[in-house]
Design an enzyme around this catalytic site. Structure first.
Site, PDB file in Angstrom:
ATOM      1  N   ALA A 201     -68.633  29.103 -42.298  1.00 22.67           N
ATOM      2  CA  ALA A 201     -68.777  27.822 -42.984  1.00 22.67           C
ATOM      3  C   ALA A 201     -67.546  27.426 -43.787  1.00 22.67           C
ATOM      4  O   ALA A 201     -67.490  26.317 -44.323  1.00 22.67           O
ATOM      5  CB  ALA A 201     -69.990  27.871 -43.919  1.00 22.67           C
ATOM      6  N   LYS A 202     -66.551  28.294 -43.885  1.00 28.94           N
ATOM      7  CA  LYS A 202     -65.356  27.985 -44.675  1.00 28.94           C
ATOM      8  C   LYS A 202     -64.489  26.951 -43.950  1.00 28.94           C
ATOM      9  O   LYS A 202     -64.620  26.736 -42.741  1.00 28.94           O
ATOM     10  CB  LYS A 202     -64.544  29.251 -44.926  1.00 28.94           C
ATOM     11  CG  LYS A 202     -65.295  30.361 -45.638  1.00 28.94           C
ATOM     12  CD  LYS A 202     -65.782  29.954 -47.009  1.00 28.94           C
ATOM     13  CE  LYS A 202     -66.460  31.136 -47.713  1.00 28.94           C
ATOM     14  NZ  LYS A 202     -67.067  30.744 -48.988  1.00 28.94           N
ATOM     15  N   PRO A 203     -63.567  26.309 -44.678  1.00 31.35           N
ATOM     16  CA  PRO A 203     -62.685  25.333 -44.021  1.00 31.35           C
ATOM     17  C   PRO A 203     -61.965  25.895 -42.799  1.00 31.35           C
ATOM     18  O   PRO A 203     -61.849  25.214 -41.771  1.00 31.35           O
ATOM     19  CB  PRO A 203     -61.707  24.952 -45.130  1.00 31.35           C
ATOM     20  CG  PRO A 203     -62.525  25.076 -46.385  1.00 31.35           C
ATOM     21  CD  PRO A 203     -63.407  26.281 -46.148  1.00 31.35           C
TER      22      PRO A 203
END
Length: 385
Positions: A201-203
């Site tokens: 879910a991180k950039p």
């Protein structure tokens, strides 16, 4: 309309061919652990961030643990950090036997408040200035972990000045801010060691767990490399210190290489989405939208407005749920009030800004592929609440 919080499927449609090619290359050469994709990724991301060294590891939590191990943290040491973040930040400190000391946040950026940081360090050194401290006696302040919350770097000019004044190390927890910027420098280049996460879910996320440490220090990178593989020395069967099994999988490194190809464009798209939200939500009565200080650039890991109060938030979340829009809360319980840290003796009221934010904040969908009509749909639900 059913709007995903993060649209990894749409992103995958863009990079599918390269992801599969990179994975096939790993399957072909068979070096599943510490294969050639690992140093290639480390070199590429270090160059992007502007650091001399990078070290891939198994998760953002392992990155923090490795950094603290490399800096020789031990029982009796105090590490100052924010209570308004994910549990792993303080967990890594406590797992090594040290004590997290909580410093309240700035109400605009949600990052650690430099003025309160200074006063808390002074309190640890014996000043009677009313700052809340853990019950644990005889703590020695050793370092600071500053978190770049929701993709926005903290105020490193002020924090670094304080760290240097008191002889403390500085770890940048950039789990959410890879790709962000602070006064002309990229996130991941702002501490003695920086730690980031590649959780999906991180950039910049992989398709499993992953993380990375960054540093300019030649001695620290050697210690990090040793701690990453059980404290290994020059002879792989001579372990010169304690460590962990903290390696990044070669397959994940190949996936990250493919996703990084489009990452700079995605950062621009995230900022465009954030600007549209600000336009659509800026005049909603009682709602506070995020703002970015001059000289900063957020990578918008999350987009988190603030409701007027808890009742207002409840109404907004109910309205969004009815429209099929997710609105999770980051973070409902500040760390100083978590059950796992109850023995430290912190109580409600010790970090009032964090506690107030926890009652009012909520997140709405944020990713590079969010369309304007979707954002208008979300904004309309919030306005009607």
């Amino acid at each position: 309309m059913n709007i995903p919080f993060i649209d990894l499927k749409k992103q995958f449609s863009r990079v599918e061919s390269q992801v599969r090619n990179n994975m096939d290359a790993v399957l072909e050469h068979g070096a599943y652990i510490m294969g050639p994709e690992i140093p290639a990724l480390e070199k590429r991301l270090a160059k992007y961030c502007g650091t001399k060294h990078a070290l891939g590891c198994a998760s953002g939590t392992d990155a923090l643990t490795l950094a603290l191990m490399a800096l020789d943290i031990k029982p009796g040491d105090a590490v100052l950090t924010t209570p308004f973040t994910f549990f792993a930040t303080a967990e890594a400190i406590a797992v090594l036997g040290a004590t997290p000391v909580y410093v309240d946040i700035d109400p605009v950026t949600f990052n650690i408040d430099p003025e309160k940081l200074e006063k808390t360090i002074e309190a640890l050194k014996g000043a009677d200035n009313g700052m809340p401290l853990p019950k644990t006696a005889d703590l020695t302040p050793k370092g600071i972990i500053s978190v770049d919350l929701f993709g926005l770097p903290a105020d490193y000019e002020a924090i670094k000045t304080i760290a240097d004044k008191h002889g403390l190390f500085l770890i940048e927890d950039a789990a959410q801010s890879f790709g962000g910027e602070y006064k002309g420098k990229r996130a991941c280049s702002l501490g003695d060691i920086t730690c980031t996460s590649f959780f999906p879910a991180k950039p910049l996320g992989c398709y499993g767990d992953g993380g990375m440490c960054f540093t300019d220090d030649d001695e620290l990178i050697e210690r990090l490399r040793s701690h990453r593989v059980h404290g290994q020395g020059p002879d792989k069967y001579d372990n010169v210190r304690l460590g962990i099994n903290g390696r990044l999988d070669t397959l994940q490194a190949g996936i990250l290489q493919a996703k990084f190809d489009i990452f700079p464009e995605e950062v621009d798209l995230r900022n465009k989405v954030a600007s549209t939200y600000a336009e659509l939500l800026g005049d909603v009565d009682g709602l506070t939208v995020p703002s970015i200080p001059e000289g900063y650039r957020s990578v918008w890991a999350q987009y988190c407005p603030m409701a007027k109060d808890g009742e207002h938030r409840d109404r907004i979340q109910a309205a969004l749920k009815e429209k099929g829009v997710p609105s999770p809360i980051y973070y409902p319980i500040p760390l100083h009030l978590q059950t796992a840290f109850s023995e430290l003796g912190y109580k409600a009221g010790d970090c009032p800004v964090s506690e107030d934010a926890a009652k009012r904040i909520f997140a709405i969908p944020m990713h590079p592929y969010l369309e304007r009509d979707q954002q208008e749909y979300i904004a309309e639900a919030i306005k009607n609440a």
